[in-house]
Structure formats: C-alpha cells, structure tokens
Design a protein around this motif. Structure first.
Motif, mmCIF file in Angstrom:
data_model
loop_
_atom_site.group_PDB
_atom_site.id
_atom_site.type_symbol
_atom_site.label_atom_id
_atom_site.label_comp_id
_atom_site.label_asym_id
_atom_site.label_seq_id
_atom_site.Cartn_x
_atom_site.Cartn_y
_atom_site.Cartn_z
ATOM 1 N N GLY A 1 -0.630 16.839 7.264
ATOM 2 C CA GLY A 1 0.391 15.821 7.438
ATOM 3 C C GLY A 1 0.038 14.745 8.436
ATOM 4 N N SER A 2 -1.127 14.824 9.036
ATOM 5 C CA SER A 2 -1.541 13.808 10.007
ATOM 6 C C SER A 2 -1.840 12.492 9.303
ATOM 7 C CB SER A 2 -2.799 14.252 10.757
ATOM 8 O OG SER A 2 -2.555 15.427 11.467
ATOM 9 N N ASN A 3 -1.679 11.409 10.019
ATOM 10 C CA ASN A 3 -1.960 10.083 9.481
ATOM 11 C C ASN A 3 -3.255 9.538 10.048
ATOM 12 O OD1 ASN A 3 0.397 9.780 7.895
ATOM 13 N ND2 ASN A 3 1.567 9.311 9.727
ATOM 14 N N LEU A 4 -3.994 8.835 9.209
ATOM 15 C CA LEU A 4 -5.216 8.148 9.627
ATOM 16 C C LEU A 4 -5.019 6.653 9.433
ATOM 17 C CD1 LEU A 4 -7.924 10.359 7.872
ATOM 18 C CD2 LEU A 4 -7.202 10.462 10.257
ATOM 19 N N THR A 5 -5.594 5.869 10.311
ATOM 20 C CA THR A 5 -5.567 4.421 10.138
ATOM 21 C C THR A 5 -6.565 4.035 9.049
ATOM 22 O OG1 THR A 5 -7.313 4.000 11.759
ATOM 23 C CG2 THR A 5 -5.030 4.094 12.591
ATOM 24 N N ALA A 6 -6.526 2.784 8.652
ATOM 25 C CA ALA A 6 -7.459 2.307 7.633
ATOM 26 C C ALA A 6 -8.904 2.417 8.125
ATOM 27 C CB ALA A 6 -7.126 0.875 7.240
ATOM 28 N N LEU A 7 -9.134 2.127 9.393
ATOM 29 C CA LEU A 7 -10.495 2.212 9.931
ATOM 30 C C LEU A 7 -10.976 3.658 9.983
ATOM 31 C CD1 LEU A 7 -12.787 0.481 11.041
ATOM 32 C CD2 LEU A 7 -11.839 0.832 13.315
ATOM 33 N N GLU A 8 -10.107 4.585 10.382
ATOM 34 C CA GLU A 8 -10.484 6.001 10.404
ATOM 35 C C GLU A 8 -10.750 6.510 8.991
ATOM 36 O OE1 GLU A 8 -7.918 7.426 14.328
ATOM 37 O OE2 GLU A 8 -6.979 7.391 12.358
ATOM 38 N N THR A 9 -9.921 6.093 8.053
ATOM 39 C CA THR A 9 -10.105 6.512 6.665
ATOM 40 C C THR A 9 -11.410 5.954 6.113
ATOM 41 O OG1 THR A 9 -7.714 6.578 6.371
ATOM 42 C CG2 THR A 9 -9.058 6.509 4.381
ATOM 43 N N ALA A 10 -11.690 4.700 6.417
ATOM 44 C CA ALA A 10 -12.943 4.093 5.963
ATOM 45 C C ALA A 10 -14.141 4.842 6.534
ATOM 46 C CB ALA A 10 -12.986 2.620 6.364
ATOM 47 N N ALA A 11 -14.039 5.294 7.774
ATOM 48 C CA ALA A 11 -15.131 6.042 8.390
ATOM 49 C C ALA A 11 -15.324 7.392 7.703
ATOM 50 C CB ALA A 11 -14.865 6.239 9.879
ATOM 51 N N VAL A 12 -14.229 8.039 7.318
ATOM 52 C CA VAL A 12 -14.323 9.350 6.678
ATOM 53 C C VAL A 12 -14.913 9.233 5.282
ATOM 54 C CG1 VAL A 12 -12.953 11.250 5.719
ATOM 55 C CG2 VAL A 12 -12.461 10.406 8.006
ATOM 56 N N ILE A 13 -14.451 8.284 4.487
ATOM 57 C CA ILE A 13 -14.922 8.192 3.103
ATOM 58 C C ILE A 13 -16.135 7.281 2.950
ATOM 59 C CG2 ILE A 13 -12.645 8.731 2.185
ATOM 60 C CD1 ILE A 13 -12.367 5.792 1.410
ATOM 61 N N ARG A 14 -16.598 6.706 4.065
ATOM 62 C CA ARG A 14 -17.807 5.876 4.095
ATOM 63 C C ARG A 14 -17.695 4.659 3.180
ATOM 64 N NH1 ARG A 14 -19.398 5.623 8.095
ATOM 65 N NH2 ARG A 14 -21.548 5.164 7.651
ATOM 66 N N ARG A 15 -16.607 3.930 3.351
ATOM 67 C CA ARG A 15 -16.402 2.644 2.687
ATOM 68 C C ARG A 15 -16.000 1.631 3.744
ATOM 69 N NH1 ARG A 15 -18.684 4.925 -0.779
ATOM 70 N NH2 ARG A 15 -17.960 5.446 -2.845
ATOM 71 N N THR A 16 -16.017 0.364 3.407
ATOM 72 C CA THR A 16 -15.613 -0.662 4.356
ATOM 73 C C THR A 16 -14.094 -0.780 4.371
ATOM 74 O OG1 THR A 16 -15.685 -2.430 2.724
ATOM 75 C CG2 THR A 16 -17.730 -1.980 3.950
ATOM 76 N N PRO A 17 -13.518 -1.241 5.474
ATOM 77 C CA PRO A 17 -12.075 -1.481 5.495
ATOM 78 C C PRO A 17 -11.643 -2.494 4.434
ATOM 79 C CG PRO A 17 -12.943 -1.497 7.724
ATOM 80 C CD PRO A 17 -14.122 -1.431 6.794
ATOM 81 N N GLY A 18 -12.522 -3.430 4.105
ATOM 82 C CA GLY A 18 -12.218 -4.403 3.057
ATOM 83 C C GLY A 18 -12.073 -3.740 1.695
ATOM 84 N N ALA A 19 -12.856 -2.697 1.436
ATOM 85 C CA ALA A 19 -12.724 -1.969 0.172
ATOM 86 C C ALA A 19 -11.360 -1.299 0.097
ATOM 87 C CB ALA A 19 -13.838 -0.931 0.038
ATOM 88 N N LEU A 20 -10.922 -0.691 1.194
ATOM 89 C CA LEU A 20 -9.600 -0.070 1.213
ATOM 90 C C LEU A 20 -8.508 -1.113 1.017
ATOM 91 C CD1 LEU A 20 -11.318 2.278 2.372
ATOM 92 C CD2 LEU A 20 -9.369 2.803 3.810
ATOM 93 N N GLU A 21 -8.718 -2.278 1.598
ATOM 94 C CA GLU A 21 -7.749 -3.368 1.441
ATOM 95 C C GLU A 21 -7.623 -3.766 -0.036
ATOM 96 O OE1 GLU A 21 -7.526 -7.963 2.889
ATOM 97 O OE2 GLU A 21 -8.299 -6.487 4.319
ATOM 98 N N GLN A 22 -8.740 -3.844 -0.728
ATOM 99 C CA GLN A 22 -8.712 -4.170 -2.163
ATOM 100 C C GLN A 22 -8.058 -3.050 -2.964
ATOM 101 O OE1 GLN A 22 -12.768 -5.078 -3.175
ATOM 102 N NE2 GLN A 22 -12.360 -7.266 -3.082
ATOM 103 N N TRP A 23 -8.348 -1.813 -2.609
ATOM 104 C CA TRP A 23 -7.770 -0.682 -3.325
ATOM 105 C C TRP A 23 -6.255 -0.662 -3.181
ATOM 106 C CZ3 TRP A 23 -11.483 3.778 -1.474
ATOM 107 C CH2 TRP A 23 -12.755 3.552 -2.009
ATOM 108 N N ARG A 24 -5.741 -1.109 -2.044
ATOM 109 C CA ARG A 24 -4.289 -1.112 -1.834
ATOM 110 C C ARG A 24 -3.589 -2.108 -2.754
ATOM 111 N NH1 ARG A 24 -5.866 -0.626 3.657
ATOM 112 N NH2 ARG A 24 -5.449 -2.825 4.049
ATOM 113 N N ARG A 25 -4.314 -3.049 -3.299
ATOM 114 C CA ARG A 25 -3.723 -4.000 -4.255
ATOM 115 C C ARG A 25 -3.452 -3.344 -5.604
ATOM 116 N NH1 ARG A 25 -8.037 -8.326 -2.453
ATOM 117 N NH2 ARG A 25 -7.057 -8.986 -0.519
ATOM 118 N N ASP A 26 -4.085 -2.206 -5.858
ATOM 119 C CA ASP A 26 -3.903 -1.471 -7.099
ATOM 120 C C ASP A 26 -2.970 -0.295 -6.834
ATOM 121 O OD1 ASP A 26 -4.049 -0.098 -9.486
ATOM 122 O OD2 ASP A 26 -6.155 0.481 -9.257
ATOM 123 N N PRO A 27 -1.721 -0.372 -7.306
ATOM 124 C CA PRO A 27 -0.778 0.717 -7.008
ATOM 125 C C PRO A 27 -1.158 2.043 -7.660
ATOM 126 C CG PRO A 27 0.198 -0.874 -8.513
ATOM 127 C CD PRO A 27 -1.127 -1.434 -8.090
#
Length: 118
Positions: A44-70
């Motif tokens: 149930g813990s929350n991760l920020t976008a930067l922490e998530t990007a570090a875990v899955i080894r993607r850029t924060p910009g990639a996560l930003e684009q993915w958020r545009r797709d519901p």
C-alpha cells in the motif's frame, strides 16, 4: 580603485545570480537505480514518479506519456495534483511485463526459416 573592484561595481556582486538567468530544468534522463528494494515495501505504499521510474528503469517522461493513456497497465492516482504509484501496482506491472517479454517459442523453431523448407 583596482580593476577587480571596478568590475564588481559594474556587474554587481559575483555571488548574486542575474535576475534574468534561466531557471534550471529537471533532468529528463534515466534516473539512477532505486536505492531501495521494492519487494521489502508494503504493497500500500506510494512511490513518486521519479522513484517509480528508477524501479522500472524508464525515464520520468515515459511515465508522463503513459499517464495520458487511461488503459495503460501501470496504474497511478493523483494526490494533491501529483501522480503517485502504489507499490503493488508497480509489482503487478513488472510481473506482467516479464511475461510479455518472454517469446513463446525460440527463434530457431519458427517455420518461416528458409532452411526448414523442403
């Protein structure tokens, strides 16, 4: 007066930044690997976008684009206007992407290879 004092008076104190200096932008590249083990965190813990990007080894910009797709498989929610990712959602995404990345059959077993034709 010497030349150094004249320069400081003409251009202002060297320790002060000019008012019209450009604001430094965030680094949009790949973040360094996570400093924590995602398997030890509660689901149930929350991760920020930067922490998530570090875990899955993607850029924060990639996560930003993915958020545009519901319908993207990595789920998030907004808290106080900032996207947060639950640890269990990141684990589910990683488990799903591991299964999708594995080929169903080895390359040499494909029937379209000219060497296998009669």
């Amino acid at each position: 007066m010497n030349d150094d004092q004249n320069r400081n008076e003409a251009f202002g104190s060297p320790s002060k930044a000019p008012r019209n200096a450009k604001r430094r932008r965030k680094s949009r590249g790949m973040p360094p690997p996570a400093t924590f083990d995602i398997d030890t965190l509660p689901g149930g813990s929350n991760l920020t976008a930067l922490e998530t990007a570090a875990v899955i080894r993607r850029t924060p910009g990639a996560l930003e684009q993915w958020r545009r797709d519901p319908n993207h498989p990595l789920k998030w929610r907004y808290v106080d206007g900032r996207p947060l990712y639950r640890v269990d959602a990141v684990r589910d995404y990683l488990a799903g992407s591991d299964q999708a990345a594995k080929p169903s059959q080895p390359h040499s077993a494909r029937g379209d290879d000219p060497a296998t034709r009669p």
